[in-house]
Design a protein around this motif. Structure first.
Motif, PDB file in Angstrom:
ATOM      1  N   UNK A 156      47.368  18.405 -39.314  1.00  0.00           N
ATOM      2  CA  UNK A 156      47.563  16.965 -39.203  1.00  0.00           C
ATOM      3  C   UNK A 156      48.234  16.420 -40.462  1.00  0.00           C
ATOM      4  N   UNK A 157      49.089  15.447 -40.275  1.00  0.00           N
ATOM      5  CA  UNK A 157      49.739  14.790 -41.406  1.00  0.00           C
ATOM      6  C   UNK A 157      48.753  13.864 -42.111  1.00  0.00           C
ATOM      7  N   UNK A 158      48.844  13.825 -43.449  1.00  0.00           N
ATOM      8  CA  UNK A 158      48.038  12.899 -44.243  1.00  0.00           C
ATOM      9  C   UNK A 158      48.838  11.600 -44.410  1.00  0.00           C
ATOM     10  N   UNK A 159      48.186  10.466 -44.129  1.00  0.00           N
ATOM     11  CA  UNK A 159      48.873   9.171 -44.195  1.00  0.00           C
ATOM     12  C   UNK A 159      48.448   8.324 -45.394  1.00  0.00           C
ATOM     13  N   UNK A 160      47.414   8.732 -46.099  1.00  0.00           N
ATOM     14  CA  UNK A 160      46.978   7.958 -47.251  1.00  0.00           C
ATOM     15  C   UNK A 160      45.736   8.572 -47.863  1.00  0.00           C
ATOM     16  N   UNK A 161      45.266   7.938 -48.929  1.00  0.00           N
ATOM     17  CA  UNK A 161      44.103   8.430 -49.674  1.00  0.00           C
ATOM     18  C   UNK A 161      43.206   7.253 -50.019  1.00  0.00           C
ATOM     19  N   UNK A 162      41.901   7.458 -49.900  1.00  0.00           N
ATOM     20  CA  UNK A 162      40.930   6.427 -50.232  1.00  0.00           C
ATOM     21  C   UNK A 162      40.065   6.876 -51.409  1.00  0.00           C
ATOM     22  N   UNK A 163      39.912   5.975 -52.385  1.00  0.00           N
ATOM     23  CA  UNK A 163      39.010   6.208 -53.513  1.00  0.00           C
ATOM     24  C   UNK A 163      37.758   5.371 -53.309  1.00  0.00           C
ATOM     25  N   UNK A 164      36.600   6.016 -53.426  1.00  0.00           N
ATOM     26  CA  UNK A 164      35.324   5.338 -53.234  1.00  0.00           C
ATOM     27  C   UNK A 164      34.619   5.133 -54.569  1.00  0.00           C
ATOM     28  N   UNK A 165      33.616   4.254 -54.566  1.00  0.00           N
ATOM     29  CA  UNK A 165      32.940   3.860 -55.805  1.00  0.00           C
ATOM     30  C   UNK A 165      32.183   5.000 -56.464  1.00  0.00           C
ATOM     31  N   UNK A 166      31.872   6.056 -55.728  1.00  0.00           N
ATOM     32  CA  UNK A 166      31.201   7.214 -56.329  1.00  0.00           C
ATOM     33  C   UNK A 166      32.191   8.222 -56.891  1.00  0.00           C
ATOM     34  N   UNK A 167      33.500   7.889 -56.874  1.00  0.00           N
ATOM     35  CA  UNK A 167      34.535   8.776 -57.385  1.00  0.00           C
ATOM     36  C   UNK A 167      35.108   9.718 -56.356  1.00  0.00           C
ATOM     37  N   UNK A 168      34.561   9.730 -55.145  1.00  0.00           N
ATOM     38  CA  UNK A 168      35.071  10.594 -54.091  1.00  0.00           C
ATOM     39  C   UNK A 168      36.404  10.111 -53.551  1.00  0.00           C
ATOM     40  N   UNK A 169      37.245  11.059 -53.152  1.00  0.00           N
ATOM     41  CA  UNK A 169      38.555  10.738 -52.570  1.00  0.00           C
ATOM     42  C   UNK A 169      38.652  11.404 -51.214  1.00  0.00           C
ATOM     43  N   UNK A 170      39.068  10.634 -50.212  1.00  0.00           N
ATOM     44  CA  UNK A 170      39.227  11.161 -48.862  1.00  0.00           C
ATOM     45  C   UNK A 170      40.668  10.990 -48.395  1.00  0.00           C
ATOM     46  N   UNK A 171      41.185  12.008 -47.686  1.00  0.00           N
ATOM     47  CA  UNK A 171      42.497  11.915 -47.057  1.00  0.00           C
ATOM     48  C   UNK A 171      42.370  11.152 -45.740  1.00  0.00           C
ATOM     49  N   UNK A 172      43.357  10.322 -45.432  1.00  0.00           N
ATOM     50  CA  UNK A 172      43.382   9.565 -44.186  1.00  0.00           C
ATOM     51  C   UNK A 172      44.223  10.297 -43.152  1.00  0.00           C
ATOM     52  N   UNK A 173      43.611  10.621 -42.026  1.00  0.00           N
ATOM     53  CA  UNK A 173      44.268  11.311 -40.925  1.00  0.00           C
ATOM     54  C   UNK A 173      44.297  10.397 -39.706  1.00  0.00           C
ATOM     55  N   UNK A 174      45.164  10.712 -38.757  1.00  0.00           N
ATOM     56  CA  UNK A 174      45.343   9.835 -37.598  1.00  0.00           C
ATOM     57  C   UNK A 174      44.687  10.414 -36.354  1.00  0.00           C
ATOM     58  N   UNK A 175      43.981   9.548 -35.629  1.00  0.00           N
ATOM     59  CA  UNK A 175      43.491   9.864 -34.293  1.00  0.00           C
ATOM     60  C   UNK A 175      44.615   9.517 -33.326  1.00  0.00           C
ATOM     61  N   UNK A 189      44.003   0.997 -37.639  1.00  0.00           N
ATOM     62  CA  UNK A 189      42.719   1.346 -37.028  1.00  0.00           C
ATOM     63  C   UNK A 189      42.639   2.796 -36.574  1.00  0.00           C
ATOM     64  N   UNK A 190      43.790   3.449 -36.402  1.00  0.00           N
ATOM     65  CA  UNK A 190      43.781   4.828 -35.910  1.00  0.00           C
ATOM     66  C   UNK A 190      43.436   5.837 -37.002  1.00  0.00           C
ATOM     67  N   UNK A 191      43.361   5.398 -38.244  1.00  0.00           N
ATOM     68  CA  UNK A 191      43.129   6.319 -39.363  1.00  0.00           C
ATOM     69  C   UNK A 191      41.644   6.507 -39.626  1.00  0.00           C
ATOM     70  N   UNK A 192      41.292   7.721 -40.072  1.00  0.00           N
ATOM     71  CA  UNK A 192      39.904   8.034 -40.398  1.00  0.00           C
ATOM     72  C   UNK A 192      39.861   9.008 -41.579  1.00  0.00           C
ATOM     73  N   UNK A 193      38.788   8.963 -42.384  1.00  0.00           N
ATOM     74  CA  UNK A 193      38.648   9.922 -43.492  1.00  0.00           C
ATOM     75  C   UNK A 193      38.429  11.335 -42.945  1.00  0.00           C
ATOM     76  N   UNK A 194      39.159  12.296 -43.499  1.00  0.00           N
ATOM     77  CA  UNK A 194      39.160  13.648 -42.946  1.00  0.00           C
ATOM     78  C   UNK A 194      37.784  14.267 -42.778  1.00  0.00           C
TER      79      UNK A 194
END
Length: 234
Positions: A156-175, A189-194
């Motif tokens: 799956x293609x990665x469309x973005x990255x999310x940084x959370x307050x605990x320092x974790x980073x998640x890749x955004x993938x598309x449903x 709305x179609x994006x979700x953390x991997x």
């Protein structure tokens, strides 16, 4: 006759609490995309005189004030200086491909940018991790997603990255079932953390993903070795 001294009470050192504090100071608190083409340089031990360049995705500011370069590597967005693996490579430094300059520390303009941004955007501590920043994907990174044993993997293609307050980073993938407009952008709305849906997520650069799609034999063989469960290895 001397006066007997009472023994001093022993100090109890809470190693677990100290470890958590040290980890917290290393967590990322702010990201800045790398938009000038700077690279990470790494060395493979099996290649005596060969050095390789990989485009940097972003720079990250840690809570302790240190700035680190970040690349999608194996299963996460990884600080470059942590790459120290006898098989996959050792971090050497950073490189400007335009001038061919090599340097060990992040450039001053990124350090200033991140510190200024962190001072401007203040976030309250929350009990549960909260979203504090979102970056677009600029390099065509792809993710190999695996679920339960026996299920087919997905590329799956990665469309973005999310940084959370605990320092974790998640890749955004598309449903794909929820895509209602293109191009897909961070915030859709179609994006979700991997890792919210997939047990394992491996990251690949665009050229490797294209080889997988073309079913390049050597690439598929290396991929099979990488994803093979340990108990099936001969």
């Amino acid at each position: 006759m001397g006066i007997p001294l009472s023994p001093r009470p022993a100090r109890v050192i809470d190693l677990e609490t100290r470890r958590r504090r040290q980890q917290a100071r290393r967590r990322l608190v702010r990201l800045a995309p790398e938009l000038d083409g700077l690279e990470m340089v790494y060395h493979l031990p099996q290649e005596d005189d060969a050095y390789f360049g990989m485009p940097l995705l972003a720079w990250g500011l840690r809570e302790d004030g240190e700035v680190v370069g970040l690349v999608p590597w194996m299963e996460r967005l990884t600080p470059c200086h942590l790459l120290d693996d006898p098989e996959h490579g050792h971090f050497v430094g950073y490189r400007d491909p335009e001038t061919e300059e090599l340097f060990e520390a992040p450039p001053d303009h990124k350090v200033v940018e991140l510190h200024q941004a962190a001072a401007y955007f203040e976030y309250e501590e929350t009990r549960e991790p909260s979203l504090i920043q979102q970056l677009p994907e600029t390099q065509g990174t792809h993710a190999l997603c695996m679920d339960d044993s026996g299920d087919p993997w997905q590329l799956k293609q990665v469309f973005g990255w999310r940084l959370y307050s605990d320092g974790g980073i998640e890749a955004l993938l598309a449903d794909e079932q929820r895509v209602d407009s293109t191009p897909i952008l961070p915030g859709d709305d179609c994006l979700y953390p991997g890792h919210s849906r997939h047990r394992v997520v491996y990251f690949f650069q665009r050229q490797i993903a294209n080889r997988i799609r073309r079913e390049d034999p050597a690439t598929l063989e290396a991929l099979a070795l990488m994803v093979m469960p340990p108990d099936t290895e001969s």
